[in-house]
Enzyme design. Structure first.
Site, mmCIF file in Angstrom:
data_model
loop_
_atom_site.group_PDB
_atom_site.id
_atom_site.type_symbol
_atom_site.label_atom_id
_atom_site.label_comp_id
_atom_site.label_asym_id
_atom_site.label_seq_id
_atom_site.Cartn_x
_atom_site.Cartn_y
_atom_site.Cartn_z
ATOM 1 N N GLY A 100 0.835 -1.194 0.000
ATOM 2 C CA GLY A 100 0.000 0.000 0.000
ATOM 3 C C GLY A 100 0.868 1.240 0.000
ATOM 4 O O GLY A 100 2.053 1.199 0.318
ATOM 5 N N ARG A 101 0.242 2.328 -0.356
ATOM 6 C CA ARG A 101 1.001 3.568 -0.450
ATOM 7 C C ARG A 101 0.027 4.689 -0.140
ATOM 8 O O ARG A 101 -1.088 4.706 -0.658
ATOM 9 C CB ARG A 101 1.520 3.700 -1.882
ATOM 10 C CG ARG A 101 2.571 4.742 -2.098
ATOM 11 C CD ARG A 101 3.009 4.671 -3.549
ATOM 12 N NE ARG A 101 4.128 3.766 -3.734
ATOM 13 C CZ ARG A 101 5.394 4.209 -3.815
ATOM 14 N NH1 ARG A 101 5.678 5.481 -3.713
ATOM 15 N NH2 ARG A 101 6.376 3.343 -4.004
ATOM 16 N N GLY A 145 3.098 7.428 3.934
ATOM 17 C CA GLY A 145 4.249 6.587 3.677
ATOM 18 C C GLY A 145 3.855 5.329 2.936
ATOM 19 O O GLY A 145 2.707 5.175 2.506
ATOM 20 N N LYS A 168 4.405 0.193 8.155
ATOM 21 C CA LYS A 168 4.285 1.461 7.446
ATOM 22 C C LYS A 168 5.530 2.283 7.705
ATOM 23 O O LYS A 168 5.902 2.538 8.850
ATOM 24 C CB LYS A 168 3.055 2.217 7.935
ATOM 25 C CG LYS A 168 2.845 3.515 7.197
ATOM 26 C CD LYS A 168 1.413 3.978 7.327
ATOM 27 C CE LYS A 168 1.095 5.022 6.273
ATOM 28 N NZ LYS A 168 -0.322 5.245 6.114
ATOM 29 N N ASP A 217 -9.807 11.226 7.724
ATOM 30 C CA ASP A 217 -9.466 10.712 6.397
ATOM 31 C C ASP A 217 -10.107 9.336 6.205
ATOM 32 O O ASP A 217 -9.432 8.369 5.857
ATOM 33 C CB ASP A 217 -7.943 10.661 6.236
ATOM 34 C CG ASP A 217 -7.539 10.581 4.766
ATOM 35 O OD1 ASP A 217 -8.420 10.790 3.902
ATOM 36 O OD2 ASP A 217 -6.372 10.305 4.477
#
Ligand SMILES: *[C@@H]1O[C@H](CO)[C@@H](O)[C@H](O)[C@H]1NC(C)=O
Length: 831
Positions: free
Chosen positions: A545-546, A550, A566, A658
């Site tokens: 994941g990105r 990070g 992460k 978020d």
């Protein structure tokens, strides 16, 4: 966790000893006494005696000159309190490990004696004296007797001086220091006084005593001022449940854990049951705690405490300073903006101004500190003053240091309290008012800056308070200040438990506080070395994941647990701040929130180690169209539960800010776990330089408040959640993939919300519009009632007006109510 069954044999043994010991009190024959003492010596495997007779001295230099109670539980002797400084004390012989015994009484706490040739002597006159270095008498019982006397340490922990007739001349129970043992009375003439600090046993500033009106109270009796802080000083006695009528003024603790006071105050310990050992202590931090001994764990634990929110204990921060909650220790003091610490080693001296304030009207300005209260020292109470009137009033008053201002939204009633002194300050999101601090106009903005020094922790994206508006833009300093505050107060509930925990384990090595230790103790949360994580991820090989924060890699720990690691971008945060943040996140624990197992902070490296989620993110699952209705509904409910916990149960003030499908991860059973909460705090963004868009959530999921620069509350997460649900059930992204069938002929793709609303408004019957919006891939295989509720709730969540949106817990309730209803429907059908 703390409930612990009392092993019966031990209790009965103690009982037996107590009975025999009582019998021994009434026997005057020294021979009998010796015999009994001997028999107990065998039982407690000690060669020491519990009694000395007149003409005897106990020397500080002889290690064997210690009295031990018949059952071996208590000792009386010289206790080291510093470098070559000793106090004559009684202590519990438990815990036996280490050398820090639990002291319960001291004869000379404020005047320790020399480590050489000091003596406790029982004189022929009947007086018990403590002499320093063989000369000066520093303490005595001031007793005299014609018949011979003896001094005994009882199984109760009472050191008693009696004469031949069996009359008690003196007993330590009548002169408590900071501890009350079971059966020891707190009376009109006795009080408990705290220690000055954890390592300094001399008399401190906090007192538990019976006040003139017969009420048991806690008093801060400090360097400059005295204040009652328990029960809450603004309550009249009966409001606090206390009676002023019983003037016997007696309080007593029993072995069951009942503490009863004649003013009707009663406590029942959390572990109410006959316990071998209990004690009530006024701790150096001003709180009164009831401790029980846990035989299995070999520790003391807290089974009750008087004050849950330690910032309510006055005096700790001194003048011009306020208390707030932080992680890694229970509370923290901060100087007001424009003030600096008076004595760098002791907060009780408070802070002094760095400026000279001339009380000229035109030269003052007010600095607002939200949710800060300074209690007492008012010029008076001025109801229904507007803010401006209150400001003017303060400017007119001589020596007005600022004012407390509260405005109630409910009844439109405001309260103004100009202050002569700024004492007893604390900050709590519960407090509805603000402090307006008077500062010189000159350099005003530099003071505002100095507040920013507090704001090391949060960027605006991460965590702000729940439903508590704050001013953005112009007063950025205050915003940051509050954000910091929100985070700081964050651990409150946890700290309650945490405080108990650390009191138990932390002995006197307060100087070397090891945050690691705390965390491991609570959650198994740990620090990893960079090398270990590098190895676990095979040199950061498998990216899974990105995000903005990070890149996430998959890894496997040496114990074969799969982890998601992460790696944060560009850490520009000190290790201490990072640790403080991580420890907040690390303690948040809920089945629908991703669990953090550890972290790494080494040099420039900042990594977070999370549990690995088998089924990836909701975003991945949506794009691969892998979800059926059952999973969808489960994800909607679980995500709502996770967010509700974050908003309301765990730390009232944590907003996610978020929420999006990328941040909702799915475990092996497709149960959702919300990820990335609190994370933006770790990135320490510079708000001034950041473009507006970067401090908001993700495009498409952002509530209108961000765009219109309105106050940010937990309702921003509710909005984002609504979008996620709509995206999930329609199979359409929030900004694209929606057909632009618009009568206005707009070419821009219509936003998902608008499209759903339009369909709903066009429709005549519920079922028909649902069919139009639901992802055709579901092929109608969903429960219509539930789907209807889900979409309706989602639409409520995305209302433009934040107050029209439900809270996350209301969302959970609405979704689950439907669940229960449909279950009972099923039931009905089956019947
Ligand atoms: C006053 O308090 C004591 C101790 O709690 C109690 O024994 C006594 O009965 C009380 N007296 C009255 C008049 O209530």
């Amino acid at each position: 966790m703390y409930i612990h069954k009392q092993p019966h044999p031990i209790y009965s043994r103690q009982h037996f000893i107590a009975v025999v010991a009582q019998a021994s009190d009434t026997m005057d024959s020294p021979v009998l006494f010796l015999l009994i003492s001997l028999s107990f010596s065998l039982m407690s495997s000690s060669s020491s005696l519990d009694t000395i007779h007149e003409g005897t001295s106990l020397s500080i230099e002889k290690l064997e000159d210690i009295l031990i109670s018949p059952d071996g539980v208590f000792s009386a002797g010289f206790y080291s309190v510093g470098d070559n400084a000793y106090c004559y004390a009684i202590w519990f012989n438990k815990p036996s490990r280490g050398k820090n015994q639990t002291v319960i009484w001291m004869a000379n706490r404020d005047q320790p004696v020399n480590g050489k040739s000091s003596k406790l002597s029982l004189l022929k006159t009947g007086n018990l004296i403590l002499s320093d270095a063989g000369k000066l008498t520093v303490w005595s019982t001031n007793t005299q007797s014609l018949s011979s006397v003896h001094l005994s340490l009882y199984n109760t922990g009472n050191l008693v001086l009696k004469n031949m007739e069996g009359i008690t001349l003196w007993e330590s129970f009548d002169f408590p220091t900071d501890t009350l043992l079971p059966q020891q009375l707190l009376t009109r003439s006795t009080r408990l006084v705290s220690s000055r600090s954890q390592t300094n046993y001399s008399s401190g500033f906090y007192k538990l005593f019976f006040d003139n009106d017969n009420v048991l109270r806690l008093l801060y009796d400090g360097l400059d001022v005295s204040n009652i802080y328990w029960p809450d000083p603004w309550l009249v006695s009966w409001e606090a449940g206390r009676s002023t009528y019983n003037n016997s003024r007696i309080a007593v603790l029993d072995t069951f854990g009942n503490f009863n006071s004649s003013d009707n105050f009663t406590v029942m310990a959390a572990d109410y049951a006959p316990k071998l050992h209990r004690r009530l202590k006024i701790d150096y931090d001003g709180d009164v705690r009831l401790y029980s001994w846990d035989d299995e764990g070999e520790t003391w634990f807290v089974s009750w405490q008087a004050i849950q929110k330690p910032c309510k204990i006055y005096g700790i921060c001194g003048a011009n300073s306020f208390c707030s909650y932080i992680v890694g220790s229970d509370r923290k003091c901060s100087c007001l903006p424009g003030f600096k610490m008076k004595n760098l080693t002791d907060w009780s001296y408070g802070c002094e101004p760095e400026f000279h304030l001339s009380y000229n009207r035109s030269e003052s300005r007010f600095f607002q500190l939200p949710h800060v209260e300074f209690f007492g020292y008012d010029y008076g109470y001025f109801p229904n003053y507007t803010l401006d009137q209150c400001k003017n009033l303060c400017l007119q008053l001589r020596n007005c240091k600022g004012f407390q201002f509260t405005f109630s939204q409910d009844d439109g009633f405001s309260k103004c309290y100009p202050k002569t002194l700024l004492l007893n300050g604390y900050r709590s999101p519960d407090f509805p008012g603000d402090l307006y601090l008077r500062l010189p106009k000159q350099n005003f903005f530099s003071y505002e800056k100095s507040v920013q020094d507090f704001t090391l922790v949060c960027s605006s994206k991460g965590t702000v308070q729940l439903d508590r508006t704050y001013k953005r833009s112009r007063e950025n300093g205050i915003v940051k200040f509050m954000l910091w505050f929100a985070c700081g107060v964050g651990g409150l509930e946890i700290i309650g438990i945490f405080l108990v925990w650390c009191l138990l384990t932390r002995t006197r090595q307060a100087s070397s506080v090891d945050k690691q230790g705390y965390l491991v103790g609570i959650t198994g949360f740990r620090r990893f070395s960079y090398a270990a994580l590098k190895k676990a991820t095979k040199d950061f090989n498998e990216e899974i994941g990105r995000g903005a924060g990070g890149i996430v890699y998959k890894g496997v720990l040496p114990d074969n647990r799969a982890v998601a690691i992460k790696r944060l971008n560009e850490p520009n945060q000190g290790e201490g701040e990072f640790l403080a943040e991580v420890s907040i996140i690390g303690r948040i624990n809920h089945m629908h929130l991703i669990e953090m197992w550890g972290y790494c902070a080494e040099g420039k490296h900042r990594l977070l180690v999370y549990e690995y989620m088998e089924h990836g993110s909701l975003a991945q699952n949506l794009s691969s169209r892998a979800l059926d209705w059952k999973k969808m509904f489960g994800i909607a409910v679980g995500t709502a539960k996770g967010l509700a916990y974050l908003h309301e149960e765990c730390l009232e003030w944590v907003l996610h800010c978020d929420v999006k499908p990328q941040n909702i991860l799915l475990d092996s059973n497709y149960q959702p776990k919300v990820a990335d909460f609190g994370l933006s705090k770790l990135q320490n963004r510079n708000i001034e330089n950041a473009s507006f868009s970067s401090i908001r959530g993700t495009r498409g999921y952002m509530a209108p408040e961000w765009v219109f620069n309105l106050p940010i509350t937990s309702k921003v997460d509710v909005y984002s959640y609504g979008i996620v649900v709509l995206e999930m059930v329609t199979g359409k992204g929030p900004t694209k993939g929606v057909d632009a069938i618009d009568s206005g002929g707009e070419t821009e793709p219509k936003r998902l919300v608008a499209w759903v609303r339009e369909k709903r408004n066009e429709a005549t019957a519920m079922s028909s519009w649902l069919e139009k919006i639901i992802d055709p891939l579901l092929e109608g295989s969903y429960e219509k009632d539930k789907m209807e509720i889900l979409v309706t709730v989602a639409l409520q969540c995305v209302e433009e007006e934040k107050d029209a949106r439900p809270s996350m817990s209301q969302v959970v309730e609405m979704l689950l109510r439907q669940e229960i209803d449909s279950h009972s429907d099923d039931h009905g059908v089956n019947l």
